[in-house]
Design a protein around this motif. Structure first.
Motif, short mmCIF file in Angstrom:
data_model
loop_
_atom_site.label_atom_id
_atom_site.label_comp_id
_atom_site.label_asym_id
_atom_site.label_seq_id
_atom_site.Cartn_x
_atom_site.Cartn_y
_atom_site.Cartn_z
N THR A 51 0.85 -1.20 0.00
CA THR A 51 0.00 0.00 0.00
C THR A 51 0.88 1.25 0.00
O THR A 51 2.07 1.20 0.35
CB THR A 51 -0.93 0.06 1.23
OG1 THR A 51 -0.16 0.49 2.37
CG2 THR A 51 -1.57 -1.28 1.54
N ASP A 53 0.12 3.74 1.94
CA ASP A 53 -0.27 4.43 3.17
C ASP A 53 0.90 4.92 4.02
O ASP A 53 0.89 6.04 4.53
CB ASP A 53 -1.14 3.51 4.05
CG ASP A 53 -2.41 3.05 3.33
OD1 ASP A 53 -2.51 3.22 2.10
OD2 ASP A 53 -3.30 2.51 4.01
N ARG A 54 1.91 4.10 4.23
CA ARG A 54 2.99 4.45 5.16
C ARG A 54 3.92 5.52 4.60
O ARG A 54 4.40 6.37 5.35
CB ARG A 54 3.79 3.18 5.52
CG ARG A 54 4.95 3.43 6.50
CD ARG A 54 5.67 2.13 6.86
NE ARG A 54 6.26 1.46 5.71
CZ ARG A 54 7.48 1.72 5.22
NH1 ARG A 54 8.25 2.62 5.79
NH2 ARG A 54 7.92 1.07 4.16
N ASP A 57 1.27 10.53 1.17
CA ASP A 57 0.11 11.21 1.77
C ASP A 57 -1.21 10.63 1.25
O ASP A 57 -2.27 11.20 1.51
CB ASP A 57 0.19 12.72 1.52
CG ASP A 57 0.22 13.06 0.04
OD1 ASP A 57 0.39 12.14 -0.80
OD2 ASP A 57 0.08 14.25 -0.30
N ASN A 59 -3.66 6.87 0.19
CA ASN A 59 -3.88 5.53 0.71
C ASN A 59 -4.43 4.62 -0.38
O ASN A 59 -4.89 5.08 -1.41
CB ASN A 59 -4.77 5.54 1.97
CG ASN A 59 -6.05 6.30 1.73
OD1 ASN A 59 -6.87 5.88 0.91
ND2 ASN A 59 -6.21 7.42 2.39
N TRP A 78 6.33 12.53 4.68
CA TRP A 78 6.22 11.66 5.87
C TRP A 78 7.59 11.55 6.56
O TRP A 78 7.64 11.38 7.78
CB TRP A 78 5.74 10.26 5.47
CG TRP A 78 6.75 9.48 4.69
CD1 TRP A 78 6.97 9.55 3.35
CD2 TRP A 78 7.72 8.56 5.20
NE1 TRP A 78 8.01 8.72 2.99
CE2 TRP A 78 8.49 8.11 4.11
CE3 TRP A 78 8.02 8.07 6.48
CZ2 TRP A 78 9.54 7.20 4.26
CZ3 TRP A 78 9.06 7.16 6.63
CH2 TRP A 78 9.81 6.73 5.53
#
Ligand code: G3P
Ligand code: MG
Length: 239
Positions: A51, A53-54, A57, A59, A78
């Motif tokens: 994904t 997600d981590r 910005d 998902n 991030w």
């Protein structure tokens, strides 16, 4: 010991971004490791997780997003505001960056969760298009992919990724067309790993970020480490 920058220079830059790879390209180290997944519209892109997600910005799953959707995501903020605006690179962008550097390129095929039909063939075609067959290592935790990659491109080195403490690593690798063992630290420093290295097996070890672990791995006879801190490790253990 040979040093590979793990996901690029991921200790000081956001992992698997062009910033991390540009920093790596300026280092006198053996190589770089990065991870490849396939977008919904079939483009190999360089990201670690299934994904976004981590490390962005956004998902969602890489496999459900198109390249144009992926390219809108910020893959730097991030990590630090300094890297705002970094994007998820395509495989082609990363190969172009390293086309004329001396580095070895370890492309990890992340087909162990989703099979990504066609990804292996596209990666091999890209490596051949850039004429990088002698500098690339194709690795995967998905050992079917290793076997098929060796069948389709015997000229490209393969690395068998594993977490286990294998009793006969070289025998297993040979049975699936693996040229090198890409192991976690425990196998490399155990008797079976040390014996394999002494008998000529190529062992590259992930992920080695402390001086103590690097010292243990060097004593084991392993060929290389993957590290998030390539500059520091090259200063201590390179050459
Ligand atoms: O290829 C070595 C290492 O990258 C394997 O683990 O999870 O960091 O891709 P991972
Ligand atoms: Mg990896």
């Amino acid at each position: 010991m040979e040093i590979f920058a793990h996901r690029g220079a991921s200790g000081s830059c956001p992992e698997n971004t062009m910033a991390a790879f540009r920093k790596t390209a300026g280092l006198a180290i053996t190589g770089v490791e990065f991870d490849v997944h396939l977008t919904a519209d079939g483009e190999p892109v360089v990201i670690h997780d299934e994904t976004v997600d981590r490390t962005t910005d956004g998902n969602g799953m890489v496999k459900d997003l198109t390249l144009s959707e992926i390219k809108k995501l910020d893959a730097g903020s991030w990590f630090s505001r300094e890297f705002e605006g970094e994007r998820i690179p395509t495989l082609m962008e990363v190969l172009a960056l390293f086309e004329h550097t001396p580095h070895r390129l370890n492309i990890e095929l992340k087909s162990d969760v989703f099979p990504y039909p066609g990804m292996r063939e596209k990666v091999i075609a890209a490596v051949r298009e850039f004429g990088l067959e002698q500098r690339v290592i194709l690795s995967s935790f998905d050992h079917e992919t290793i076997r098929e990659a060796k069948r389709e491109a015997p000229e490209i080195e393969t690395g068998v990724l594993f977490m286990e403490i294998l009793a006969d690593g070289p025998g297993y690798a040979a049975s699936i067309g693996g040229d090198a063992l890409h192991s976690a630290i425990p196998y490399a420093v155990r008797e079976s790993g040390q014996r394999a290295a002494a008998e000529g097996a190529v062992i590259r070890v992930f992920t080695v970020n402390s001086r103590e672990h690097a010292e243990m791995v060097r004593r084991s006879g392993a060929r290389a480490i993957f590290t998030d801190h390539p500059e520091e490790m090259a200063g201590l253990f390179g050459g």
